[in-house]
Design a protein around this motif. Structure first.
Motif, mmCIF file in Angstrom:
data_model
loop_
_atom_site.group_PDB
_atom_site.id
_atom_site.type_symbol
_atom_site.label_atom_id
_atom_site.label_comp_id
_atom_site.label_asym_id
_atom_site.label_seq_id
_atom_site.Cartn_x
_atom_site.Cartn_y
_atom_site.Cartn_z
ATOM 1 N N GLY A 134 1.143 -0.864 -0.187
ATOM 2 C CA GLY A 134 -0.026 -0.411 -0.017
ATOM 3 C C GLY A 134 0.620 1.073 -0.088
ATOM 4 N N ARG A 135 0.155 2.460 -0.390
ATOM 5 C CA ARG A 135 1.012 3.507 -0.194
ATOM 6 C C ARG A 135 1.481 3.975 1.505
ATOM 7 N NH1 ARG A 135 -2.259 8.454 0.533
ATOM 8 N NH2 ARG A 135 -0.313 10.111 0.615
ATOM 9 N N ALA A 136 2.516 4.782 0.935
ATOM 10 C CA ALA A 136 3.322 4.613 2.687
ATOM 11 C C ALA A 136 2.222 6.396 3.226
ATOM 12 C CB ALA A 136 4.419 5.158 2.105
ATOM 13 N N TYR A 137 1.633 6.423 4.182
ATOM 14 C CA TYR A 137 0.752 7.954 5.019
ATOM 15 C C TYR A 137 2.518 8.663 6.090
ATOM 16 C CZ TYR A 137 -3.089 5.785 3.528
ATOM 17 O OH TYR A 137 -4.188 5.728 2.912
ATOM 18 N N GLU A 138 2.516 10.072 5.820
ATOM 19 C CA GLU A 138 3.832 10.182 6.592
ATOM 20 C C GLU A 138 3.473 11.661 8.030
ATOM 21 O OE1 GLU A 138 7.475 11.322 4.587
ATOM 22 O OE2 GLU A 138 7.601 9.182 3.798
ATOM 23 N N VAL A 152 3.813 5.112 8.114
ATOM 24 C CA VAL A 152 2.827 3.763 8.028
ATOM 25 C C VAL A 152 2.221 3.201 6.447
ATOM 26 C CG1 VAL A 152 0.544 2.855 8.866
ATOM 27 C CG2 VAL A 152 1.808 5.182 10.226
ATOM 28 N N ARG A 153 2.681 1.712 6.065
ATOM 29 C CA ARG A 153 2.614 1.636 5.104
ATOM 30 C C ARG A 153 0.682 0.465 5.202
ATOM 31 N NH1 ARG A 153 5.228 2.216 0.117
ATOM 32 N NH2 ARG A 153 6.671 3.510 1.613
ATOM 33 N N PRO A 154 0.307 0.744 5.110
ATOM 34 C CA PRO A 154 -1.115 -0.368 5.427
ATOM 35 C C PRO A 154 -0.796 -1.659 4.251
ATOM 36 C CG PRO A 154 -2.278 1.383 5.058
ATOM 37 C CD PRO A 154 -0.362 1.785 4.754
ATOM 38 N N TRP A 195 -12.537 -8.592 7.625
ATOM 39 C CA TRP A 195 -11.438 -8.401 6.748
ATOM 40 C C TRP A 195 -10.113 -7.546 7.933
ATOM 41 C CZ3 TRP A 195 -16.388 -7.541 6.164
ATOM 42 C CH2 TRP A 195 -17.184 -7.318 4.988
ATOM 43 N N VAL A 196 -8.879 -7.979 7.481
ATOM 44 C CA VAL A 196 -7.858 -7.705 7.804
ATOM 45 C C VAL A 196 -6.931 -7.176 7.785
ATOM 46 C CG1 VAL A 196 -6.191 -9.413 9.949
ATOM 47 C CG2 VAL A 196 -7.961 -10.039 9.447
ATOM 48 N N TRP A 197 -6.323 -6.426 8.112
ATOM 49 C CA TRP A 197 -5.591 -5.038 7.570
ATOM 50 C C TRP A 197 -3.936 -5.753 8.507
ATOM 51 C CZ3 TRP A 197 -9.673 -4.082 6.743
ATOM 52 C CH2 TRP A 197 -10.644 -4.044 5.670
ATOM 53 N N ALA A 198 -2.810 -5.195 7.632
ATOM 54 C CA ALA A 198 -1.463 -5.608 8.051
ATOM 55 C C ALA A 198 -0.771 -3.991 7.792
ATOM 56 C CB ALA A 198 -0.368 -6.381 7.676
ATOM 57 N N TYR A 199 0.175 -3.199 9.107
ATOM 58 C CA TYR A 199 0.430 -1.862 8.201
ATOM 59 C C TYR A 199 1.841 -2.178 9.866
ATOM 60 C CZ TYR A 199 -1.687 -1.284 13.597
ATOM 61 O OH TYR A 199 -1.129 -1.450 14.994
ATOM 62 N N GLN A 200 2.813 -1.757 8.795
ATOM 63 C CA GLN A 200 3.485 -1.575 9.055
ATOM 64 C C GLN A 200 4.456 0.046 8.987
ATOM 65 O OE1 GLN A 200 7.062 -3.824 9.104
ATOM 66 N NE2 GLN A 200 8.349 -2.660 9.815
ATOM 67 N N VAL A 201 4.814 0.295 10.480
ATOM 68 C CA VAL A 201 5.020 1.574 10.551
ATOM 69 C C VAL A 201 7.036 1.934 11.464
ATOM 70 C CG1 VAL A 201 5.211 2.695 12.865
ATOM 71 C CG2 VAL A 201 2.749 1.182 12.697
ATOM 72 N N GLU A 202 7.117 2.431 10.732
ATOM 73 C CA GLU A 202 8.719 3.106 11.073
ATOM 74 C C GLU A 202 8.913 4.602 11.381
ATOM 75 O OE1 GLU A 202 12.699 4.016 8.796
ATOM 76 O OE2 GLU A 202 10.858 3.871 7.462
ATOM 77 N N SER A 230 11.033 0.099 13.902
ATOM 78 C CA SER A 230 10.006 -0.110 13.041
ATOM 79 C C SER A 230 9.280 -1.188 13.509
ATOM 80 C CB SER A 230 10.603 -0.968 11.497
ATOM 81 O OG SER A 230 11.470 0.034 10.276
ATOM 82 N N TYR A 231 8.246 -1.862 13.504
ATOM 83 C CA TYR A 231 7.866 -2.608 13.721
ATOM 84 C C TYR A 231 6.467 -3.063 12.708
ATOM 85 C CZ TYR A 231 3.697 0.420 15.887
ATOM 86 O OH TYR A 231 2.434 1.713 16.243
#
Length: 135
Positions: free
Chosen positions: A4-8, A18-20, A34-41, A88-89
Motif C-alpha cells: 500500500g501507499r505510505a502515509y507520513e 505507516v504503510r498498510p 477483513w484484516v489489514w497489516a501495517y508497517q510503522v517506521e 520499525s514494527y
C-alpha cells in the motif's frame, strides 16, 4: 505484503511513516471479517534520544463505528530511538467492514523528561479493487 501507499506525519522532529496492506488470506468477507497489516517506521530527526512510552489509536469502520485503543509502548516494547535512528514494527487490525481508517498518536519522552505526543498519520484501510465506503 506491504504494497500500500505510505502515509507520513512529523511532530517535533519525529517522523512516523505507516504503510498498510490488506491481508486477503486472513480475511473472510462471507463472515464479515477483513484484516489489514501495517508497517510503522518511526524516525528520530531530532537532536536527542526519545522513548516511545504509550500509543493511542482511533479505528473507524465504514459504518462510522469508532473504537479507541490505548496501551503502553508498541508490540510489547517501549523503545528508545537515538537521533538519526529509526524503529520499525508491524501490527494488524481486523474490521467488520471492507474499508475503514486509523489515526492516532505516540506518547514520547525526551532526554529532559518532557512528555509529548507524536501524530500517527490518518491512513485508509481499503480492499484493493473495492469501492471505498467510509464515513
Amino acid at each position: 505484503m506491504h504494497d500500500g501507499r505510505a502515509y507520513e506525519a512529523e511532530t517535533d522532529g519525529i517522523l512516523v511513516k505507516v504503510r498498510p496492506s490488506f491481508l486477503a488470506g486472513q480475511s473472510d468477507p462471507a463472515a464479515g471479517r477483513w484484516v489489514w497489516a501495517y508497517q510503522v517506521e518511526i524516525v528520530n530527526l531530532s537532536a536527542g534520544p526519545v522513548q516511545l512510552v504509550a500509543r493511542r489509536w482511533e479505528i473507524t469502520d465504514a459504518r462510522g463505528h469508532r473504537e479507541e485503543v490505548r496501551g503502553p509502548g508498541v508490540v510489547g516494547e517501549q523503545p528508545t530511538i537515538q537521533p538519526g535512528s529509526s524503529y520499525s514494527y508491524a501490527s494488524g487490525c481486523p474490521l467488520g467492514t471492507a474499508s475503514g481508517s486509523m489515526v492516532g498518536g505516540y506518547s514520547m519522552v525526551d532526554d529532559n523528561g518532557r512528555i509529548f505526543e507524536v501524530a500517527i498519520p490518518a491512513f485508509s484501510l481499503d480492499v484493493p479493487g473495492e469501492r471505498r465506503v467510509l464515513n
